[in-house]
Write a protein that holds these residues in place. Structure first.
Motif, PDB file in Angstrom:
ATOM      1  N   ILE A 166       3.714   1.883  12.847  1.00  0.00           N
ATOM      2  CA  ILE A 166       4.440   3.064  13.728  1.00  0.00           C
ATOM      3  C   ILE A 166       4.694   4.354  12.991  1.00  0.00           C
ATOM      4  O   ILE A 166       4.532   5.267  13.243  1.00  0.00           O
ATOM      5  N   ALA A 167       5.273   4.039  11.688  1.00  0.00           N
ATOM      6  CA  ALA A 167       5.518   5.211  10.745  1.00  0.00           C
ATOM      7  C   ALA A 167       4.093   6.067  10.489  1.00  0.00           C
ATOM      8  O   ALA A 167       4.251   7.133  10.083  1.00  0.00           O
ATOM      9  N   GLY A 168       3.029   5.319  10.410  1.00  0.00           N
ATOM     10  CA  GLY A 168       1.736   5.850  10.174  1.00  0.00           C
ATOM     11  C   GLY A 168       1.571   7.053  11.188  1.00  0.00           C
ATOM     12  O   GLY A 168       1.016   8.005  10.981  1.00  0.00           O
ATOM     13  N   TRP A 169       1.762   6.583  12.579  1.00  0.00           N
ATOM     14  CA  TRP A 169       1.547   7.326  13.782  1.00  0.00           C
ATOM     15  C   TRP A 169       2.404   8.427  13.628  1.00  0.00           C
ATOM     16  O   TRP A 169       1.919   9.936  13.508  1.00  0.00           O
ATOM     17  N   ALA A 170       3.744   8.095  13.045  1.00  0.00           N
ATOM     18  CA  ALA A 170       4.615   9.317  13.251  1.00  0.00           C
ATOM     19  C   ALA A 170       4.280  10.200  12.036  1.00  0.00           C
ATOM     20  O   ALA A 170       4.318  11.709  12.255  1.00  0.00           O
ATOM     21  N   ARG A 425       8.485  -1.339   2.181  1.00  0.00           N
ATOM     22  CA  ARG A 425       8.673  -0.038   1.219  1.00  0.00           C
ATOM     23  C   ARG A 425       7.801   0.988   1.733  1.00  0.00           C
ATOM     24  O   ARG A 425       8.245   2.256   1.695  1.00  0.00           O
ATOM     25  N   PHE A 426       6.634   0.791   2.007  1.00  0.00           N
ATOM     26  CA  PHE A 426       5.794   1.906   2.747  1.00  0.00           C
ATOM     27  C   PHE A 426       6.543   2.658   4.010  1.00  0.00           C
ATOM     28  O   PHE A 426       6.344   3.794   4.035  1.00  0.00           O
ATOM     29  N   VAL A 427       7.096   1.795   4.654  1.00  0.00           N
ATOM     30  CA  VAL A 427       7.919   2.228   6.006  1.00  0.00           C
ATOM     31  C   VAL A 427       8.861   3.211   5.327  1.00  0.00           C
ATOM     32  O   VAL A 427       9.082   4.331   5.824  1.00  0.00           O
TER      33      VAL A 427
END
Length: 437
Positions: A166-170, A425-427
């Motif tokens: 999801i953070a990748g989408w954002a 941690r990537f998040v």
């Protein structure tokens, strides 16, 4: 021209009105009114003529259908509109009619109207894009440690945190939005060059008129007219298409996760939302469908505008005329995708149990990579790889668990923190990057 029904899935109220007939007339006439005032202030036309011209710049006075038909005979909408405006002024004051459109050319009116339309259409779109990023960031934070099955080439891969997806989408939507904001700002400039870009009709008063005109229209004044320098327009088109593509990445993932075989995600529901005309049980990913529909169109629309860049001499034949309708369609597609994804992101839900069940269905085979590296630390990668391959073959043959077939590492492979690796941690890193912007 396609009507509202044909274009129902390709446009949205978020931007469609900005390119309506009424809005087009309003912006073109806004230019003519500001021009009359600016030339009157400079002493180029009688001061008494300006308010008469301004009063005639009421879009309700003009027949859009008749103007559209007449435009095809002159290859520009400006000619019939200026003619109609001149007639409207003449009915009030014959002398004032001679000062309509003083020193300007057709492209001045149309390009400036296009810029004003973008100024009306894009700010609400950009605001909703920020809201989408914020909604996805909130979901990523919530699901920082929610495990899910990673998928590569549409097949089960190693697990990761749902929050990372999801953070990748954002992150990508935010990155594309920043580019669009920058290119949008660059388009907010006046177009004013007269017949061929020299403003020779205005003589020594040219500087005064163009400064006044830009100020009245609340636009920046460029260093020179940009009749055949269209990188501003092409950059905006490319960046709009990038935003649609970034939204579509999320839409594609969500629609796949909504398949009943996975059952991992659900768009928001509501009366009539996602229904089928014949199958009452269905809950279709309608928001994702609207975004993906826009994504199928946006690249080609942007390519049309980029293809029009090599324009002839000081004013173009064909290339320039292709831009306005194409850009309108592109911005409407962008607005449609943005509005649809805003609705999805605001009510998107996930089923952690379904995600766990999908991982369990692999019979722990997705842990094979980790098992290989754990064993490799003790016996070397070649020997470890052989043991893992043999265990995978046994588990496939028996239908049992890979870990049981391996006969070791039960504790290590059950460690959830190790299972997710660096993913949480990537998040954090992605969210921190979003926060800094």
């Amino acid at each position: 021209m396609a009507g509202r029904l044909v274009n129902a899935l390709g446009s949205a109220a978020l931007a469609a009105e900005s390119f309506s007939d009424l809005a087009t007339l309003r912006h073109m006439l806004r230019f003519e009114a500001a021009l009359a005032q600016a030339t009157a202030d400079a002493g180029l036309i009688p001061r008494r003529a300006a308010p008469i011209i301004v009063k005639a710049c009421d879009p309700a006075l003009y027949d859009a259908a008749a103007l559209a038909e007449a435009a095809r005979r002159t290859a520009t909408l400006t000619v019939p509109l200026v003619k109609a405006l001149t007639e409207a002024v003449a009915r009030r004051d014959a002398a004032a009619a001679g000062y309509v459109h003083w020193g300007a050319t057709s492209q001045d009116v149309i390009d400036t109207a296009m810029v004003l339309q973008l100024g009306e259409a894009l700010p609400p779109v950009l605001k909703e894009l920020d809201a989408i990023v914020a909604a996805f960031a909130g979901l990523a934070r919530k699901h920082r440690r929610t495990p899910m099955l990673g998928r590569t080439l549409l097949q089960p891969a190693t697990p990761l945190a749902l929050g990372q997806k999801i953070a990748g989408w954002a992150s990508d939507i935010a990155r594309a939005t920043r580019r669009l904001e920058a290119s949008f700002e660059e388009t907010q400039v006046l177009q004013f060059g007269g017949a061929s870009g020299s403003l020779s009709a205005l003589g020594e008063k040219a500087e005064r008129v163009m400064v006044s005109l830009a100020k009245r229209l609340k636009l920046d004044l460029p260093a020179a007219p940009w009749f055949a320098q269209r990188v501003r327009v092409a950059a905006l088109a490319q960046d709009a298409a990038l935003v649609v593509g970034a939204l579509a990445k999320a839409a594609r993932d969500i629609s796949l996760m909504m398949q009943v075989e996975l059952g991992e995600a659900a768009e928001p529901s509501g009366p009539g939302r996602g229904g089928s005309s014949t199958m009452p049980h269905k809950r279709n990913p309608v928001g994702a469908a609207l975004v993906l529909s826009a994504a199928a169109r946006a690249p080609m629309l942007a390519a049309t505008i980029v293809a029009a860049l090599p324009q002839e001499h000081e004013r173009a034949l064909g290339g320039w005329q292709a831009e306005w309708p194409t850009l309108a369609a592109l911005v409407e597609a962008l607005a449609s995708a943005t509005q649809a994804m805003h609705e999805v992101a605001s009510g998107l839900s996930f089923d952690a149990d379904a995600m766990q069940a999908n991982m369990d269905a692999t019979e722990a085979a997705v842990l094979a990579e980790r098992a290989t590296f754990l064993l490799a630390a003790r016996m070397g990668k070649q020997k470890a790889g052989k043991l893992v391959e043999e265990a995978l073959a046994r588990s496939a043959e028996s239908g049992g668990s890979f870990v049981e077939a391996l006969g070791r590492l039960e504790t290590e492979l059950a460690d959830e923190a190790a299972l997710l690796g660096y993913s949480p941690r990537f998040v954090d890193r992605l969210l921190a990057e979003l926060k800094r912007r």
